[in-house]
Design a protein around this motif. Sequence first.
Motif, PDB file in Angstrom:
ATOM      1  N   ALA A 122       0.838  -1.204   0.000  1.00 31.64           N
ATOM      2  CA  ALA A 122       0.000   0.000   0.000  1.00 31.64           C
ATOM      3  C   ALA A 122       0.873   1.253   0.000  1.00 31.64           C
ATOM      4  CB  ALA A 122      -0.921  -0.015   1.223  1.00 31.64           C
ATOM      5  N   ASN A 123       1.918   1.238   0.807  1.00 33.45           N
ATOM      6  CA  ASN A 123       2.804   2.401   0.865  1.00 33.45           C
ATOM      7  C   ASN A 123       3.542   2.627  -0.455  1.00 33.45           C
ATOM      8  OD1 ASN A 123       1.942   2.706   3.450  1.00 33.45           O
ATOM      9  ND2 ASN A 123       3.843   2.050   4.435  1.00 33.45           N
ATOM     10  N   GLY A 125       2.120   2.276  -3.253  1.00 33.29           N
ATOM     11  CA  GLY A 125       1.153   2.873  -4.183  1.00 33.29           C
ATOM     12  C   GLY A 125       0.267   1.881  -4.901  1.00 33.29           C
ATOM     13  N   LEU A 154      -5.525  -0.412   6.089  1.00 31.94           N
ATOM     14  CA  LEU A 154      -5.739   0.437   4.909  1.00 31.94           C
ATOM     15  C   LEU A 154      -6.812   1.496   5.161  1.00 31.94           C
ATOM     16  CD1 LEU A 154      -5.526  -2.074   1.917  1.00 31.94           C
ATOM     17  CD2 LEU A 154      -3.707  -0.820   3.071  1.00 31.94           C
ATOM     18  N   SER A 157      -5.516   4.390   7.079  1.00 28.11           N
ATOM     19  CA  SER A 157      -4.320   5.059   6.546  1.00 28.11           C
ATOM     20  C   SER A 157      -4.728   6.028   5.454  1.00 28.11           C
ATOM     21  CB  SER A 157      -3.351   4.051   5.933  1.00 28.11           C
ATOM     22  OG  SER A 157      -3.135   2.976   6.775  1.00 28.11           O
ATOM     23  N   ASN A 158      -3.781   6.888   5.101  1.00 27.87           N
ATOM     24  CA  ASN A 158      -4.045   7.843   4.037  1.00 27.87           C
ATOM     25  C   ASN A 158      -3.632   7.249   2.687  1.00 27.87           C
ATOM     26  OD1 ASN A 158      -4.819  10.232   2.899  1.00 27.87           O
ATOM     27  ND2 ASN A 158      -2.830  11.225   3.204  1.00 27.87           N
ATOM     28  N   VAL A 159      -4.187   6.077   2.371  1.00 24.16           N
ATOM     29  CA  VAL A 159      -3.854   5.430   1.087  1.00 24.16           C
ATOM     30  C   VAL A 159      -5.157   5.085   0.365  1.00 24.16           C
ATOM     31  CG1 VAL A 159      -1.645   4.423   1.840  1.00 24.16           C
ATOM     32  CG2 VAL A 159      -3.768   3.128   2.152  1.00 24.16           C
ATOM     33  N   GLN A 160      -5.050   4.950  -0.952  1.00 26.89           N
ATOM     34  CA  GLN A 160      -6.231   4.609  -1.769  1.00 26.89           C
ATOM     35  C   GLN A 160      -6.367   3.088  -1.943  1.00 26.89           C
ATOM     36  OE1 GLN A 160      -8.326   7.089  -2.896  1.00 26.89           O
ATOM     37  NE2 GLN A 160      -6.967   8.307  -1.597  1.00 26.89           N
ATOM     38  N   THR A 161      -5.378   2.360  -1.467  1.00 23.07           N
ATOM     39  CA  THR A 161      -5.292   0.911  -1.717  1.00 23.07           C
ATOM     40  C   THR A 161      -6.503   0.159  -1.165  1.00 23.07           C
ATOM     41  OG1 THR A 161      -2.935   1.232  -1.349  1.00 23.07           O
ATOM     42  CG2 THR A 161      -3.714  -1.052  -1.553  1.00 23.07           C
TER      43      THR A 161
END
Length: 228
Positions: A122-123, A125, A154, A157-161
Amino acid sequence: MKLLLDTANLADIRYFNTYYPIEGATTNPTILSKEGGNVLELLSSIRAIIGHKKELHVQVTETVCDKMVEEAEAIVAFLGPKTVVKIPITDEGLRATAILAKRGIDVTVTAVLTAAQAMLAANAGAAYVAPYVSRQENLCADGVGTVAEIVKILDSSNVQTKVLAASFKTAKEVLDVAVVGCHTATVSAGTMRNLLSHTTTDTSIARFAEDWKKAFGDVTLLGLLKNK
Ligand code: G3P
Protein backbone atom coordinates in the motif's frame (compact mmCIF):
# COMPACT_ATOMS: atom_id res chain seq x y z
CA MET A 1 -17.99 -6.42 -1.33
CA LYS A 2 -17.24 -6.35 -5.05
CA LEU A 3 -16.58 -9.65 -6.80
CA LEU A 4 -14.32 -10.64 -9.67
CA LEU A 5 -14.00 -14.01 -11.37
CA ASP A 6 -10.65 -15.75 -10.84
CA THR A 7 -10.30 -17.59 -14.15
CA ALA A 8 -9.21 -17.33 -17.78
CA ASN A 9 -11.79 -19.85 -18.97
CA LEU A 10 -13.74 -18.09 -21.71
CA ALA A 11 -16.95 -20.09 -21.27
CA ASP A 12 -17.02 -19.33 -17.54
CA ILE A 13 -16.20 -15.65 -18.08
CA ARG A 14 -18.94 -15.38 -20.73
CA TYR A 15 -21.47 -17.09 -18.45
CA PHE A 16 -20.76 -15.21 -15.23
CA ASN A 17 -20.33 -11.88 -17.03
CA THR A 18 -23.85 -12.36 -18.42
CA TYR A 19 -25.63 -13.56 -15.29
CA TYR A 20 -23.67 -12.47 -12.21
CA PRO A 21 -22.78 -8.97 -10.97
CA ILE A 22 -19.03 -9.28 -11.44
CA GLU A 23 -16.61 -6.38 -11.80
CA GLY A 24 -14.13 -8.21 -14.03
CA ALA A 25 -11.70 -11.10 -14.17
CA THR A 26 -8.37 -11.90 -12.57
CA THR A 27 -5.65 -14.14 -13.98
CA ASN A 28 -2.17 -15.29 -13.06
CA PRO A 29 0.39 -17.52 -14.81
CA THR A 30 -1.12 -20.68 -13.26
CA ILE A 31 -4.65 -19.72 -14.32
CA LEU A 32 -3.47 -18.94 -17.87
CA SER A 33 -1.51 -22.20 -18.03
CA LYS A 34 -4.75 -24.15 -17.40
CA GLU A 35 -6.21 -22.78 -20.66
CA GLY A 36 -2.99 -23.08 -22.70
CA GLY A 37 -2.85 -22.06 -26.39
CA ASN A 38 -2.12 -18.55 -27.59
CA VAL A 39 -2.03 -16.47 -24.42
CA LEU A 40 -2.31 -13.10 -26.19
CA GLU A 41 -5.42 -14.26 -28.07
CA LEU A 42 -6.84 -15.59 -24.81
CA LEU A 43 -6.33 -12.27 -23.00
CA SER A 44 -7.80 -10.35 -25.97
CA SER A 45 -10.84 -12.63 -25.91
CA ILE A 46 -11.34 -12.04 -22.19
CA ARG A 47 -11.17 -8.30 -22.78
CA ALA A 48 -13.66 -8.58 -25.66
CA ILE A 49 -16.13 -10.44 -23.40
CA ILE A 50 -15.95 -8.10 -20.40
CA GLY A 51 -15.47 -4.86 -22.36
CA HIS A 52 -13.56 -1.83 -21.16
CA LYS A 53 -15.77 -0.93 -18.18
CA LYS A 54 -14.66 -3.98 -16.19
CA GLU A 55 -11.25 -4.83 -14.79
CA LEU A 56 -8.89 -7.41 -16.23
CA HIS A 57 -5.98 -8.27 -13.93
CA VAL A 58 -2.92 -9.72 -15.65
CA GLN A 59 0.27 -10.73 -13.85
CA VAL A 60 3.80 -9.89 -14.97
CA THR A 61 6.15 -12.76 -15.72
CA GLU A 62 9.36 -10.71 -15.55
CA THR A 63 11.08 -10.67 -12.16
CA VAL A 64 13.43 -7.66 -12.26
CA CYS A 65 12.02 -4.15 -11.68
CA ASP A 66 12.90 -2.50 -15.03
CA LYS A 67 11.60 -5.48 -17.01
CA MET A 68 8.45 -5.70 -14.85
CA VAL A 69 7.75 -2.03 -15.57
CA GLU A 70 8.34 -2.50 -19.30
CA GLU A 71 6.13 -5.61 -19.31
CA ALA A 72 3.38 -3.89 -17.30
CA GLU A 73 3.27 -0.98 -19.73
CA ALA A 74 3.14 -3.40 -22.68
CA ILE A 75 0.28 -5.34 -21.03
CA VAL A 76 -1.74 -2.14 -20.51
CA ALA A 77 -0.99 -0.92 -24.05
CA PHE A 78 -2.22 -4.28 -25.38
CA LEU A 79 -5.38 -4.67 -23.26
CA GLY A 80 -6.37 -1.03 -22.85
CA PRO A 81 -8.32 0.82 -20.15
CA LYS A 82 -9.30 -0.97 -16.92
CA THR A 83 -6.32 -3.30 -17.14
CA VAL A 84 -4.69 -3.86 -13.76
CA VAL A 85 -1.19 -5.31 -13.61
CA LYS A 86 -0.48 -7.91 -10.95
CA ILE A 87 2.96 -7.85 -9.39
CA PRO A 88 4.14 -10.34 -6.75
CA ILE A 89 5.31 -8.97 -3.40
CA THR A 90 9.12 -8.93 -3.73
CA ASP A 91 11.75 -6.20 -3.38
CA GLU A 92 11.80 -5.79 -7.16
CA GLY A 93 7.99 -5.88 -7.22
CA LEU A 94 7.65 -3.12 -4.62
CA ARG A 95 9.98 -0.85 -6.61
CA ALA A 96 8.13 -1.61 -9.84
CA THR A 97 4.80 -0.90 -8.10
CA ALA A 98 6.00 2.53 -6.98
CA ILE A 99 7.21 3.42 -10.49
CA LEU A 100 4.02 2.19 -12.16
CA ALA A 101 1.77 3.95 -9.63
CA LYS A 102 3.56 7.25 -10.40
CA ARG A 103 2.92 6.60 -14.11
CA GLY A 104 -0.80 6.10 -13.47
CA ILE A 105 -0.88 2.32 -13.94
CA ASP A 106 -3.02 0.39 -11.44
CA VAL A 107 -1.17 -2.45 -9.72
CA THR A 108 -2.48 -5.38 -7.71
CA VAL A 109 0.29 -6.58 -5.44
CA THR A 110 -0.26 -10.31 -5.24
CA ALA A 111 0.83 -13.42 -3.32
CA VAL A 112 0.35 -11.44 -0.09
CA LEU A 113 0.32 -13.64 3.02
CA THR A 114 0.73 -11.12 5.83
CA ALA A 115 -0.59 -7.72 6.88
CA ALA A 116 3.01 -6.44 6.97
CA GLN A 117 3.44 -7.26 3.27
CA ALA A 118 0.13 -5.55 2.52
CA MET A 119 1.21 -2.41 4.37
CA LEU A 120 4.42 -2.21 2.32
CA ALA A 121 2.48 -2.73 -0.92
CA ALA A 122 0.00 0.00 0.00
CA ASN A 123 2.80 2.40 0.87
CA ALA A 124 4.38 1.70 -2.53
CA GLY A 125 1.15 2.87 -4.18
CA ALA A 126 -0.67 -0.36 -5.03
CA ALA A 127 -4.28 0.01 -6.19
CA TYR A 128 -5.04 -3.38 -4.62
CA VAL A 129 -3.32 -5.84 -2.34
CA ALA A 130 -4.29 -9.49 -2.81
CA PRO A 131 -4.04 -11.61 0.35
CA TYR A 132 -4.34 -15.37 -0.23
CA VAL A 133 -6.99 -16.68 2.15
CA SER A 134 -7.18 -20.47 1.62
CA ARG A 135 -3.42 -20.85 1.28
CA GLN A 136 -3.23 -19.51 4.86
CA GLU A 137 -6.21 -21.45 6.19
CA ASN A 138 -4.72 -24.66 4.74
CA LEU A 139 -1.66 -24.09 6.93
CA CYS A 140 -3.78 -23.52 10.06
CA ALA A 141 -3.15 -19.76 9.80
CA ASP A 142 -5.96 -17.22 10.09
CA GLY A 143 -6.53 -16.11 6.49
CA VAL A 144 -9.74 -14.25 7.28
CA GLY A 145 -8.07 -12.61 10.30
CA THR A 146 -5.22 -11.42 8.06
CA VAL A 147 -7.74 -9.84 5.70
CA ALA A 148 -9.41 -8.13 8.68
CA GLU A 149 -6.04 -6.72 9.79
CA ILE A 150 -5.27 -5.44 6.30
CA VAL A 151 -8.71 -3.81 5.96
CA LYS A 152 -8.14 -2.06 9.31
CA ILE A 153 -4.67 -0.84 8.33
CA LEU A 154 -5.74 0.44 4.91
CA ASP A 155 -9.01 2.03 6.04
CA SER A 156 -7.20 3.94 8.79
CA SER A 157 -4.32 5.06 6.55
CA ASN A 158 -4.05 7.84 4.04
CA VAL A 159 -3.85 5.43 1.09
CA GLN A 160 -6.23 4.61 -1.77
CA THR A 161 -5.29 0.91 -1.72
CA LYS A 162 -8.15 -1.63 -1.55
CA VAL A 163 -8.08 -5.25 -0.45
CA LEU A 164 -8.67 -7.80 -3.21
CA ALA A 165 -8.89 -11.06 -1.29
CA ALA A 166 -7.98 -14.16 -3.33
CA SER A 167 -7.34 -17.88 -3.11
CA PHE A 168 -10.65 -19.17 -1.79
CA LYS A 169 -11.67 -22.78 -1.49
CA THR A 170 -15.12 -22.25 0.05
CA ALA A 171 -18.01 -19.82 -0.25
CA LYS A 172 -17.94 -19.48 3.56
CA GLU A 173 -14.43 -18.02 3.40
CA VAL A 174 -15.71 -15.46 0.87
CA LEU A 175 -18.59 -14.51 3.14
CA ASP A 176 -16.24 -14.32 6.13
CA VAL A 177 -13.98 -11.76 4.45
CA ALA A 178 -17.05 -9.73 3.37
CA VAL A 179 -18.17 -9.63 7.02
CA VAL A 180 -14.82 -8.16 8.13
CA GLY A 181 -15.15 -5.34 5.58
CA CYS A 182 -13.05 -6.63 2.69
CA HIS A 183 -13.49 -4.32 -0.31
CA THR A 184 -13.19 -6.84 -3.17
CA ALA A 185 -12.69 -10.57 -3.65
CA THR A 186 -11.85 -12.73 -6.63
CA VAL A 187 -13.35 -16.22 -6.71
CA SER A 188 -13.39 -19.26 -8.96
CA ALA A 189 -16.43 -20.20 -11.04
CA GLY A 190 -17.27 -23.06 -8.66
CA THR A 191 -17.13 -20.86 -5.58
CA MET A 192 -19.17 -18.17 -7.35
CA ARG A 193 -21.90 -20.78 -7.99
CA ASN A 194 -21.76 -21.88 -4.35
CA LEU A 195 -22.37 -18.29 -3.22
CA LEU A 196 -25.77 -18.51 -4.91
CA SER A 197 -26.93 -22.09 -4.74
CA HIS A 198 -29.07 -23.49 -1.91
CA THR A 199 -31.33 -26.54 -2.03
CA THR A 200 -34.03 -24.81 0.00
CA THR A 201 -34.07 -21.97 -2.53
CA ASP A 202 -34.59 -24.58 -5.25
CA THR A 203 -37.43 -26.32 -3.39
CA SER A 204 -39.03 -22.95 -2.55
CA ILE A 205 -39.03 -21.91 -6.20
CA ALA A 206 -40.38 -25.31 -7.26
CA ARG A 207 -43.21 -24.92 -4.71
CA PHE A 208 -44.13 -21.47 -6.10
CA ALA A 209 -44.50 -22.98 -9.57
CA GLU A 210 -46.45 -25.98 -8.29
CA ASP A 211 -48.93 -23.88 -6.28
CA TRP A 212 -49.43 -21.42 -9.14
CA LYS A 213 -50.08 -24.20 -11.62
CA LYS A 214 -52.57 -25.93 -9.31
CA ALA A 215 -54.57 -22.72 -8.93
CA PHE A 216 -54.22 -21.09 -12.38
CA GLY A 217 -52.97 -23.72 -14.82
CA ASP A 218 -50.27 -23.12 -17.42
CA VAL A 219 -50.83 -19.38 -17.85
CA THR A 220 -48.21 -16.93 -16.50
CA LEU A 221 -48.84 -13.53 -14.90
CA LEU A 222 -47.32 -11.97 -18.02
CA GLY A 223 -49.79 -13.89 -20.18
CA LEU A 224 -52.73 -12.66 -18.07
CA LEU A 225 -51.50 -9.06 -18.17
CA LYS A 226 -50.99 -9.13 -21.94
CA ASN A 227 -54.49 -10.49 -22.57
CA LYS A 228 -56.45 -8.43 -20.05
O1 G3P B 1 -5.62 -15.01 -8.07
C1 G3P B 1 -4.85 -16.08 -7.64
C2 G3P B 1 -5.25 -16.63 -6.33
O2 G3P B 1 -6.64 -16.60 -6.22
C3 G3P B 1 -4.66 -18.00 -6.07
O3 G3P B 1 -5.64 -18.93 -5.84
O4 G3P B 1 -6.55 -21.20 -5.60
O5 G3P B 1 -4.26 -20.88 -6.56
O6 G3P B 1 -4.66 -20.49 -4.13
P1 G3P B 1 -5.25 -20.46 -5.50
